[in-house]
Design a protein around this motif. Structure first.
Motif, mmCIF file in Angstrom:
data_model
loop_
_atom_site.group_PDB
_atom_site.id
_atom_site.type_symbol
_atom_site.label_atom_id
_atom_site.label_comp_id
_atom_site.label_asym_id
_atom_site.label_seq_id
_atom_site.Cartn_x
_atom_site.Cartn_y
_atom_site.Cartn_z
ATOM 1 N N LEU A 1 3.654 7.400 18.488
ATOM 2 C CA LEU A 1 2.241 7.059 18.635
ATOM 3 C C LEU A 1 1.980 6.629 20.072
ATOM 4 O O LEU A 1 2.634 5.718 20.580
ATOM 5 N N THR B 1 -0.648 5.086 22.753
ATOM 6 C CA THR B 1 -1.870 4.281 22.812
ATOM 7 C C THR B 1 -2.058 3.693 24.201
ATOM 8 O O THR B 1 -1.111 3.563 24.981
ATOM 9 N N PHE C 1 -6.367 4.712 20.665
ATOM 10 C CA PHE C 1 -5.473 5.795 20.262
ATOM 11 C C PHE C 1 -5.598 6.959 21.236
ATOM 12 O O PHE C 1 -6.702 7.369 21.600
ATOM 13 N N TYR D 1 -5.400 4.855 11.239
ATOM 14 C CA TYR D 1 -5.641 4.421 12.619
ATOM 15 C C TYR D 1 -6.005 5.595 13.514
ATOM 16 O O TYR D 1 -6.944 5.525 14.310
ATOM 17 N N VAL D 2 -5.285 6.698 13.355
ATOM 18 C CA VAL D 2 -5.545 7.885 14.160
ATOM 19 C C VAL D 2 -6.967 8.398 13.935
ATOM 20 O O VAL D 2 -7.664 8.793 14.878
#
Length: 207
Positions: A44, A46, A56, A162-163
């Protein structure tokens, strides 16, 4: 020679590194170092802010690179990278990476193409212009394209939420809707795509 074989040749002499779920892989502001290629798992990407929030940027998986932007620019890392699940990479020094790029215009073209695919994938995930079910459908199609198989393994529901910029409950409802339509079968953290045609239709629909 296909794309994977080109990159495998470059990263073959590198070190194999393994990260546990939630472990930092690269930190924003740190000096350039190795370029990583994901062998297994998900990372991930960020952008951390002073107030503790994060934006993101990307979700990268098998065969994709991490840290290449810093190597190309010569500047510090421009984002944080965290392992989403157990993630294995091959790492080579930035100098070797750049030297191999200089040897072949083909590699430069492949790198630019990969960066464009990443940008397109994550812009699509962030916009969700047709709604959550549509956005999730498009994201899952992108992730299976990365994996090269109709299955996504290791990404928790909270990360997908979250994405997409939604709550875990909203993501749960969207997954349930896709299951109802026969598009997928989920047994977290494993998602099997059972009807890609349905996903493709929903990815461009207004639900």
């Amino acid at each position: 020679m296909d794309v994977d074989r080109w990159w495998e040749k470059i990263f073959e002499p590198g070190r194999t590194l393994s990260y546990r779920s939630g472990q930092p892989m690269l930190l924003k502001g740190s000096q350039k170092g190795s370029v990583l290629r994901v062998v297994e798992g998900w990372a991930l990407v960020t952008d951390p802010h002073p107030d503790g929030t994060r934006t993101f940027l990307e979700l990268r998986g098998r065969g994709q690179l991490l840290g290449e932007t810093s190597a190309l620019s010569g500047g510090p890392r421009n984002a944080d990278v965290t392992a989403v699940c157990r993630t294995v990479v091959r790492a080579v020094g930035s100098e070797r990476f750049l030297a191999e790029l200089r040897r072949s215009d083909v590699l430069v073209g492949m790198l630019l193409h990969a960066q464009e695919l990443n940008r397109t994938t994550n812009v699509r995930a962030g916009l969700r212009r047709f709604g959550v079910v549509s956005g999730l459908s498009g994201l899952l199609l992108d992730l299976t394209r990365t994996v090269g198989a109709p299955v996504v393994v290791g990404i928790p529901q909270k990360v997908l939420a979250y994405v997409l910029g939604v709550t875990p409950r909203t993501l749960y409802d969207a997954v349930a809707e896709l299951e109802r339509r026969g598009a997928l079968s989920a047994c977290w953290p494993v998602v099997h795509i059972t009807d890609e045609t349905v996903l493709r239709e929903l990815a461009h629909s207004d639900e």
